[in-house]
Design an enzyme around this catalytic site. Structure first.
Site, PDB file in Angstrom:
ATOM      1  N   GLU A   1      20.035 -16.365  -6.656  1.00  0.00           N
ATOM      2  CA  GLU A   1      19.558 -15.043  -7.066  1.00  0.00           C
ATOM      3  C   GLU A   1      19.112 -15.073  -8.537  1.00  0.00           C
ATOM      4  OE1 GLU A   1      18.562 -12.498  -5.743  1.00  0.00           O
ATOM      5  OE2 GLU A   1      18.759 -10.894  -7.197  1.00  0.00           O
TER       6      GLU A   1
ATOM      7  N   HIS B   1      21.965 -35.833  -5.442  1.00  0.00           N
ATOM      8  CA  HIS B   1      21.135 -36.221  -4.299  1.00  0.00           C
ATOM      9  C   HIS B   1      19.651 -36.002  -4.568  1.00  0.00           C
ATOM     10  CE1 HIS B   1      24.748 -36.900  -1.977  1.00  0.00           C
ATOM     11  NE2 HIS B   1      25.205 -35.758  -2.465  1.00  0.00           N
TER      12      HIS B   1
ATOM     13  N   GLU C   1      10.597 -14.490 -10.703  1.00  0.00           N
ATOM     14  CA  GLU C   1       9.907 -13.277 -10.288  1.00  0.00           C
ATOM     15  C   GLU C   1       9.338 -12.504 -11.480  1.00  0.00           C
ATOM     16  OE1 GLU C   1      12.776 -10.723  -8.407  1.00  0.00           O
ATOM     17  OE2 GLU C   1      11.263  -9.851  -7.108  1.00  0.00           O
TER      18      GLU C   1
ATOM     19  N   TRP D   1      -2.875  -2.715  -1.609  1.00  0.00           N
ATOM     20  CA  TRP D   1      -2.430  -4.077  -1.896  1.00  0.00           C
ATOM     21  C   TRP D   1      -3.213  -4.960  -0.924  1.00  0.00           C
ATOM     22  CZ3 TRP D   1       0.335  -8.175   0.397  1.00  0.00           C
ATOM     23  CH2 TRP D   1       0.973  -9.054  -0.489  1.00  0.00           C
TER      24      TRP D   1
ATOM     25  N   LYS E   1       7.067  -4.055  -4.154  1.00  0.00           N
ATOM     26  CA  LYS E   1       8.481  -3.672  -4.049  1.00  0.00           C
ATOM     27  C   LYS E   1       8.950  -3.745  -2.603  1.00  0.00           C
ATOM     28  CE  LYS E   1      12.461  -2.112  -5.266  1.00  0.00           C
ATOM     29  NZ  LYS E   1      13.377  -3.133  -5.806  1.00  0.00           N
TER      30      LYS E   1
ATOM     31  N   ARG F   1       5.437   0.069  -6.115  1.00  0.00           N
ATOM     32  CA  ARG F   1       5.418  -0.734  -4.888  1.00  0.00           C
ATOM     33  C   ARG F   1       4.478  -1.932  -5.008  1.00  0.00           C
ATOM     34  NH1 ARG F   1       7.194   2.300  -0.417  1.00  0.00           N
ATOM     35  NH2 ARG F   1       5.846   1.107   0.935  1.00  0.00           N
TER      36      ARG F   1
ATOM     37  N   CYS G   1       0.815  -1.215   0.000  1.00  0.00           N
ATOM     38  CA  CYS G   1       0.000   0.000   0.000  1.00  0.00           C
ATOM     39  C   CYS G   1       0.851   1.268   0.000  1.00  0.00           C
ATOM     40  CB  CYS G   1      -0.871   0.024   1.251  1.00  0.00           C
ATOM     41  SG  CYS G   1      -1.929  -1.404   1.382  1.00  0.00           S
TER      42      CYS G   1
ATOM     43  N   ASN H   1      -1.881   2.288   5.720  1.00  0.00           N
ATOM     44  CA  ASN H   1      -0.945   1.218   5.342  1.00  0.00           C
ATOM     45  C   ASN H   1      -0.733   0.339   6.565  1.00  0.00           C
ATOM     46  OD1 ASN H   1      -0.609   2.465   2.924  1.00  0.00           O
ATOM     47  ND2 ASN H   1       1.573   2.920   3.178  1.00  0.00           N
ATOM     48  N   GLY H   2      -0.489  -0.955   6.334  1.00  0.00           N
ATOM     49  CA  GLY H   2      -0.207  -1.848   7.468  1.00  0.00           C
ATOM     50  C   GLY H   2      -1.420  -2.704   7.789  1.00  0.00           C
TER      51      GLY H   2
ATOM     52  N   LYS I   1      15.335 -14.168  -9.775  1.00  0.00           N
ATOM     53  CA  LYS I   1      15.052 -13.152 -10.800  1.00  0.00           C
ATOM     54  C   LYS I   1      14.184 -13.739 -11.897  1.00  0.00           C
ATOM     55  CE  LYS I   1      15.856 -10.225  -9.224  1.00  0.00           C
ATOM     56  NZ  LYS I   1      16.532  -9.952  -7.996  1.00  0.00           N
TER      57      LYS I   1
HETATM   58  O1  M6R Z   1      13.805  -4.064   0.674  1.00  0.00           O
HETATM   59  P1  M6R Z   1      14.393  -5.418   1.014  1.00  0.00           P
HETATM   60  O2  M6R Z   1      15.749  -5.612   0.445  1.00  0.00           O
HETATM   61  O3  M6R Z   1      14.328  -5.725   2.474  1.00  0.00           O
HETATM   62  O4  M6R Z   1      13.432  -6.452   0.294  1.00  0.00           O
HETATM   63  C1  M6R Z   1      13.602  -7.826   0.454  1.00  0.00           C
HETATM   64  C2  M6R Z   1      12.858  -8.604  -0.589  1.00  0.00           C
HETATM   65  O5  M6R Z   1      11.482  -8.355  -0.518  1.00  0.00           O
HETATM   66  C3  M6R Z   1      13.348  -8.271  -2.006  1.00  0.00           C
HETATM   67  O6  M6R Z   1      14.717  -8.447  -2.133  1.00  0.00           O
HETATM   68  C4  M6R Z   1      12.624  -9.158  -3.047  1.00  0.00           C
HETATM   69  O7  M6R Z   1      13.006 -10.481  -2.888  1.00  0.00           O
HETATM   70  C5  M6R Z   1      12.937  -8.646  -4.445  1.00  0.00           C
HETATM   71  N1  M6R Z   1      11.720  -8.434  -5.163  1.00  0.00           N
HETATM   72  C6  M6R Z   1      13.775  -9.573  -5.243  1.00  0.00           C
HETATM   73  O8  M6R Z   1      14.043  -9.093  -6.519  1.00  0.00           O
END
Ligand code: M6R
Length: 648
Positions: free
Chosen positions: A521, A544, A528, A75, A643, A27, A2, A100-101, A525
């Site tokens: 990572e 394994h 995601e 959100w 985000k 976000r 949000c 928010n929250g 990516k």
């Molecule tokens: O703002 P932060 O680095 O704490 O966020 C952590 C994760 O939410 C963030 O890295 C998320 O995994 C990304 N979307 C990955 O690309």
């Protein structure tokens, strides 16, 4: 997640609010809304499911205008994405709230309010706030006192902006667990959950402290601290901070997507993260910032206009570190996993890495001399913040409960909660990262982690003996932006390679040693932003279990720098090839791997093995970007993701 934007001006505020909502789109959200008090004194509201564009369409049909307003991107948490659940929420057509929250005790409050005759029109937790404020106003309280009385009854984390139809010259904000900033203008002031929302109208911000409220009137801003069992409000002064990045820094520039812009920015932002942090002796401890109340703040710091670190105390603290506990989520967690290899090998300090959502909910034993290190791009990730607050609580309860020496945050946002609440911070200077997929934040985190590792190594040394490894690493770090530039030059080749992934449903990523987190990572990516199922394995684990998955439909991406594990990795790759798996290997020029039937090799610039994780992360970012573009997904705002994950 949000987003809040609200303001009080001497002009029509609706366009500022809508522009602010656009700036919060990155976000992640599923509906948007705005409410204003119009010149006739009426409270007017518009809400729409979907993008802010849909809200704008609605406003074209039925325009709103007014000098005071609150707006929101939602959100969904409580109640599906639907117009009736979108914010702002109203009570009695006179109170408007954006939030928010999460209000954890909303069900009990809802029951109480229904009993008092309030009728709910949404399934949200937010609507209880609107009705509670209304009830307090009816009992005769002024808006700030009413909001204060209400927040005292709320459990959970939240940020609020509230206005009252009968008082069009007063806007109230409250922060408890979710970020909220005040944008300071000339004769107009604003509230937002993220300064980026307000950059077109101001670059001066007040970052509210936990528990603060703010009352905005035409006369100015008054920050209010809750004192005396929270029922009294005392005016306090908070520093006004200038935002260091330009409006353009938060724009797409010449690029089609923020993600590509952010990938390409890496040489520059890595240089910036290194700048002024190295001297001929090593890492400058002055690079670490301290929070206002930190025991590491220099006694005369405030006199110099900025709280600075006491270098002697910090040197001693670093010398005392016996273990590092790293806590983070998502991409930041992967950076932490790389750092574990560095801390143990370069600084000789045992390190543990854990995702915040697990760490915070288990019984733990902290070894004496543990440095608590959090990693976060945003500095607002709910689980990471909760983990920090949890260990701070333990430390307050006494040595038998907690043994954490200090907390250090490596973070990209200067005024964020994580930075403000940690003893120490080391800022990554990546600039605003808008794409949901983290790229430049990750590589700058790695650089900051290497600086921290070297600073710890320095503190353990005698300061006399020539430290060859440190000298070499410092030299290589200075050269790193240049190597990353070479890595980015692979873009065209990788764009072509991406075609081989676009129709696949699964991909396996392999790496060994400090490249295992890079494989993780790379997989994160890809899943995601392209929605292709991707998994990462330490290559030695292949036999394994995962080897059973290998066939000609399963592309296998491997990260193969020149290091001690190279020969072992090659054997793992043979195992894949022998079972018909298609290999895509990102390899050092010195690794003698021949491309051929079923084996694609991308040669990555040569780099020292310690810094290789930073360099190899880049082609994997490019790969997922191009696959996503080919698949036509929403690269910058992938489905279901936000985000900044500010709720659990
Ligand atoms: O703002 P932060 O680095 O704490 O966020 C952590 C994760 O939410 C963030 O890295 C998320 O995994 C990304 N979307 C990955 O690309």
């Amino acid at each position: 997640m949000c987003g809040i934007v609200a303001g009080l001006a001497q002009r029509d505020i609706s366009k500022i609010l809508i522009e602010g909502l656009h700036r919060l789109e990155y976000r992640g959200y599923d509906s948007a809304g705005v409410a204003v008090i119009d010149p006739a004194g009426e409270l007017r509201r518009a809400r729409a499911v979907g993008k802010v564009r849909a809200l704008e369409d609605e406003l074209r049909e039925a325009p709103l205008s007014g000098a005071i307003g609150v707006a929101h991107t939602r959100w969904a948490t409580h109640g599906r994405p639907a117009q009736h659940n979108a914010h702002p929420h109203l009570s009695s057509e006179r109170v408007a709230v954006v939030h928010n929250g999460i209000i954890e005790n909303h069900e009990a409050l809802r029951g109480e309010l229904e009993g008092a005759g309030y009728v709910f029109t949404s399934e949200t937790d937010t609507e209880v706030v609107a009705h509670l404020v209304d009830r307090e106003l009816c009992s005769g309280l002024a808006l700030p006192e009413a909001v204060n009385a209400v927040t005292a009854r709320l459990d959970g984390a939240f940020a609020l902006a509230v206005m009252e139809q009968r008082n069009p010259e007063l806007l109230v904000g409250a922060r408890q667990g979710s970020p909220l900033v005040v944008g300071v203008g000339i004769d107009e002031h604003f509230i937002a959950s993220d300064p980026l929302a307000l950059l077109p109208v101001t670059d001066r911000f007040v970052y509210l402290d936990e528990g603060d409220m703010v009352a905005i009137t035409p006369a100015g801003i008054q920050v209010l601290e809750r004192t005396g069992d929270r029922d009294e409000l005392t005016p306090v002064t908070r520093e006004v901070v200038r935002y260091e990045h330009s409006v353009e820094a938060a724009g797409k520039g010449e690029y089609r997507h923020f993600m590509m812009k952010e990938i390409m920015e890496q040489p520059r932002v890595l240089s910036r993260t290194l700048a002024e942090r190295l001297d001929p002796q090593g890492v400058r401890l002055e690079a670490f910032d301290v929070s206002r109340h930190s025991f590491l703040a220099a006694d005369n710091g405030a006199e110099k206009g900025k709280q600075v670190v006491d270098v002697a105390r910090l040197t001693q603290l670093f010398a005392d570190v016996r273990q590092v506990q790293i806590i983070a989520c998502g991409t930041s967690y992967h950076a932490g996993m790389v750092a574990r290899y560095w801390l143990e090998e370069v600084a000789g300090i045992p390190a543990q890495v854990e995702v915040a959502s697990e760490f915070r909910y288990r019984e733990r034993v902290a070894a004496p001399g543990t440095l608590f290190l959090t990693l976060s791009q945003s500095g607002e990730t709910a689980d990471t913040l909760a983990a920090l607050r949890d260990i701070q609580k333990l430390n307050r309860e006494g040595p038998q409960a907690g043994h954490y020496l200090a907390s250090l945050a490596i973070c990209n946002v200067a005024g964020s909660s994580l930075v403000r609440e940690s003893d120490l911070s080391l800022l990554t200077h990546a600039g605003p990262e808008i794409g949901v997929a983290s790229t430049k934040a990750f590589t700058t985190q790695l650089v900051a982690l290497m600086l921290t590792t070297l600073a710890l190594r320095q503190a353990k040394g005698d300061g006399q003996t020539d430290d060859l490894l440190s000298r070499q690493l410092l030299m290589r770090l200075k050269d790193l932006p240049h190597v990353i530039e070479q890595s980015l030059a692979l873009d065209g080749e990788i764009a072509q390679l991406a075609e081989k992934f676009m129709h696949r449903h699964h991909t396996l990523f392999l790496g060994r040693g400090s490249q295992y987190p890079i494989a993780m990572e790379g997989a994160l990516k890809l899943k995601e932003i392209s929605y292709i199922h991707a998994e990462a394995y330490a290559a030695g684990e292949l036999k394994h279990g995962p080897l059973a998955l290998i066939d000609e439909d399963m592309p296998v991406v491997a990260v193969a720098p020149m290091d001690d594990l190279m020969e072992k990795l090659k054997s793992n790759l043979q195992e894949v090839r022998a079972r018909g798996g298609q290999l895509f290997v990102f390899a050092d020029p010195e690794v003698s791997l021949k491309a051929g039937e079923g084996v694609h090799v991308v040669t990555v610039p040569g780099v020292c093995r310690f810094l290789a994780p930073i360099v190899y992360a880049v082609p994997l970012q490019l790969l997922s970007y191009h696959v996503a573009v080919l698949k036509g997904t929403d690269v910058d705002q992938p489905r279901n993701l936000a985000k900044s994950v500010t709720v659990e």
